[in-house]
Design a protein around this motif. Structure first.
Motif, PDB file in Angstrom:
ATOM      1  N   GLU A 176       0.845  -1.213   0.000  1.00 49.50           N
ATOM      2  CA  GLU A 176       0.000   0.000   0.000  1.00 49.50           C
ATOM      3  C   GLU A 176       0.864   1.240   0.000  1.00 49.50           C
ATOM      4  OE1 GLU A 176      -3.409   2.217   2.676  1.00 49.50           O
ATOM      5  OE2 GLU A 176      -2.389   0.392   3.444  1.00 49.50           O
ATOM      6  N   THR A 180       0.945   4.177  -2.805  1.00 48.00           N
ATOM      7  CA  THR A 180       0.647   5.589  -2.444  1.00 48.00           C
ATOM      8  C   THR A 180       1.792   6.486  -2.869  1.00 48.00           C
ATOM      9  OG1 THR A 180      -0.642   4.817  -0.543  1.00 48.00           O
ATOM     10  CG2 THR A 180       0.092   7.110  -0.511  1.00 48.00           C
ATOM     11  N   THR A 200       3.024  11.029   3.438  1.00 46.71           N
ATOM     12  CA  THR A 200       3.505   9.750   2.891  1.00 46.71           C
ATOM     13  C   THR A 200       4.892   9.455   3.403  1.00 46.71           C
ATOM     14  OG1 THR A 200       2.161  10.096   0.919  1.00 46.71           O
ATOM     15  CG2 THR A 200       3.968   8.497   0.767  1.00 46.71           C
TER      16      THR A 200
END
Length: 626
Positions: A176, A180, A200
């Motif tokens: 994931e 992202t 992030t």
């Protein structure tokens, strides 16, 4: 093949061979007799016995004799034929003896065979039991180990599964973040890029700080601890290790299992024990020895390999205490329970002076000769021939409980009589043999009934009364069995209700009383003065010799012209008479008539100094019981 069948077959063959030899012998003898030529021709066969006891008949080379052979040659041939038949009988008896020995040996082999087979069966069962026990123990150990491995496998799989789930979650989170980051990186809007890049990056830094376990949480190897197989090893070793034997059991004493100085003892085992040898302990039992005494007899020991033993050098008619132990390579068994055995008694001792007889019977008395009591006695008798030799036939009277026995005999014979003592161990050797004659009535005087002034000769048949006066102390004796007033003595007559005869030798100058009296006659009264005695009395008067026949103090008025020197006394229980005779003249003097409900004894008394002699064991004259 069963041993019994082998034994039976072998014995059948032996019996058939013996029967065949008997038939061959009979057929040979019959053929020889049928084919026997006339007088003067000889066709006898010579008979020989080899060392192996086989029978051979070889024809003799006979030459033709003269037409008139001598008489002694025929007698010699007949003698040889009789001798040959005797040898055949002897060899046949030997064969029968050997067959009996082989039967006994075969029986012994059969017992050994059965014993070996029984022991093998027990050992086989014992080994099978051990084998089953070992298998059961190993199966239990396998089940325990299998259950442990199953639990360990389950734990390992659960740990690996949890680790696998954690790795999956970490991989999903990493995937994931990568997606992202790529999405932010590809964004064309700088404002959105600046706005999204910092979170992030923060997330990537946080993810990087998380530690992921990359090593296996459990070992791939299973834990294999060493199993405790000591009990199995012990069980395996026990197959080859013999356990210590249990206590043997002594058998009760069997009848006729002992001698005067030895005992045969047997015992047994009620288990599958292996025994190398037995030790038999024994000691005599002394009844008078206290339990805490230091005089307890020593214990003797015998070592044997069989379950029986003969113990020697023992005391006769003694009680012995015995016990036994069994030993093998492992150890010694507990002692068996103690058993009591008895040796054979010593021979009894016949009291010849107390033995009496009559033409129909004899009363034999003896002493036991043993300290310990015996169970019973056996009286043995055999008749003597006219030439004084003993008859081969011996009769026995068994289970005699006391030390005396009345034996019914035949009149006019002579017998050899002996006695044996018997207990559980067996019969003793026989006593010294005595000779009993049934020609007449034989008895001895009872010294314990004699007045103190009477003297009895060594042979027991002559009584004498000395010149000394009767002492007052003797008259005052309070002895129920001894005559105290009348100088008299009783005889020991056999208690048989038949005919009895004896004679008494007297002289003219002696005053005497002779007759019979009951055994319980009063000892403080005179013979003939009571109702329990019957007697002939001789009285010296200045003018003549007076004779009275007294019973209850009364006498018939009789006159005897010739003084008897030898007087015969005839007692007949059946007719109820007591008669007196002048033996020299064969003259009847007087007869008492009485039923004699009780047994009576001969009685002899002296009223003045003198002597008389009793003659018995003689045949009664014909006139005595007419």
């Amino acid at each position: 093949m069963d041993l019994f069948e082998i034994r039976g077959g072998a014995l059948d063959v032996i019996a058939e061979e013996a029967e065949h030899q008997d038939l061959s012998r009979d057929s040979t003898i019959m053929a020889d007799r049928e084919a026997r030529p006339p007088r003067g021709v000889s066709t006898f066969q010579r008979f020989s016995v080899d060392t192996n006891e086989s029978l051979h008949f070889e024809p003799c080379e006979d030459s033709l004799p003269s037409p008139t052979p001598p008489e002694d040659e025929c007698d010699d041939n007949v003698f040889r034929e009789g001798e040959t038949e005797g040898e055949i009988v002897t060899v046949r008896n030997r064969l029968q003896g050997k067959v009996a020995e082989m039967e006994n040996f075969a029986g012994h082999l059969e017992e050994i065979f059965l014993t070996v087979e029984e022991n093998f069966g027990r050992q086989e069962q014992h080994l099978e039991q051990h084998y089953n026990d070992v298998l059961l123990t190993l199966s239990q150990r396998y089940d325990e180990r299998a259950a442990g491995l199953e639990e360990e496998k389950k734990g390992k799989l659960e740990a690996l599964y949890k680790q696998l789930l954690a790795c999956g979650r970490a991989m999903d989170a990493s995937k994931e973040l990568i997606e992202t980051a790529q999405k932010v990186y590809r964004s064309q809007d700088k404002r959105l890029f600046l706005k999204a890049v910092m979170p992030t990056i923060k997330r990537i830094e946080d993810f990087a700080k998380e530690e992921v376990e990359l090593t296996l949480s459990t070992s791939l190897e299973f834990n294999t601890p060493l199993s405790d197989m000591s009990d199995v090893k012990t069980m395996m070793d026990s197959i080859n290790v013999v356990p210590a034997p249990s206590a043997p059991v002594i058998n009760p004493q069997m009848p006729n299992s002992a001698s005067q100085t030895s005992l045969r003892v047997c015992w047994s085992l009620f288990s599958d024990d292996t025994v190398e040898y037995y030790e038999l302990y024994y000691r005599p039992v002394l009844e008078d020895t206290p339990a805490d005494s230091s005089c307890v007899p020593p214990v003797s020991k015998v070592k044997v390999k069989e379950t029986h033993c003969t113990v020697a050098d023992l005391l006769p008619n003694a009680q012995y205490e015995l016990w036994v132990t069994a030993t093998n390579t492992t150890g010694i068994s507990p002692a068996s329970e103690k058993a009591l055995y008895m040796t054979v008694p010593s021979p009894p001792v016949i009291k010849q002076r107390e033995c009496t007889s009559c033409p129909e019977a004899a009363l034999i008395r003896w002493e036991s000769g043993n300290t310990n009591p015996v169970d019973s006695y056996t009286v043995e008798l055999s008749e003597m021939g006219t030439d004084g030799t003993e008859n081969a036939i011996t009769e026995s009277i068994v289970a005699v409980p006391t030390c005396q026995c009345v034996i019914q005999l035949q009149t006019g014979r002579r017998y050899l009589i002996s006695v044996r003592a018997v207990n559980i161990g067996g019969p003793s050797d026989r006593s010294e043999v005595i000779t009993v004659s049934t020609t007449g009535t034989l008895f001895y005087l009872l010294e314990e009934t004699a007045h103190s002034c009477l003297s009895i000769s060594e042979d027991g048949f002559t009584i004498s009364y000395g010149d000394e006066e009767l002492p007052i102390s003797a008259m005052a004796l309070d002895d129920n069995n001894t005559f105290s007033r009348c100088v008299a003595v009783l005889g020991d007559l056999i208690p048989v209700r038949g005919r009895h005869y004896w004679e008494v030798e007297v002289d003219d100058g002696t005053e005497f009383r002779i007759g019979v009296a009951s055994e319980d006659t009063e000892r403080n009264s005179y013979l003939g003065a009571n109702n329990t005695s019957w007697c002939m009395r001789h009285i010296l008067t200045p003018s003549r010799h007076k004779f009275e026949f007294l019973h209850g103090g009364c006498s018939p008025d009789l006159r005897i012209t010739v003084n008897p020197v030898r007087i015969g006394v005839a007692l007949d229980y059946e007719r109820g008479t007591l008669s007196f005779f002048n033996v020299d003249l064969e003259q009847h003097l007087h007869t008492f008539h009485c039923n004699f409900p009780n047994y009576v004894q001969p009685c002899f008394g002296l009223d003045n100094p003198g002597a008389l002699t009793v003659h018995n064991g003689i045949e009664a004259p014909e006139y005595a019981f007419i």
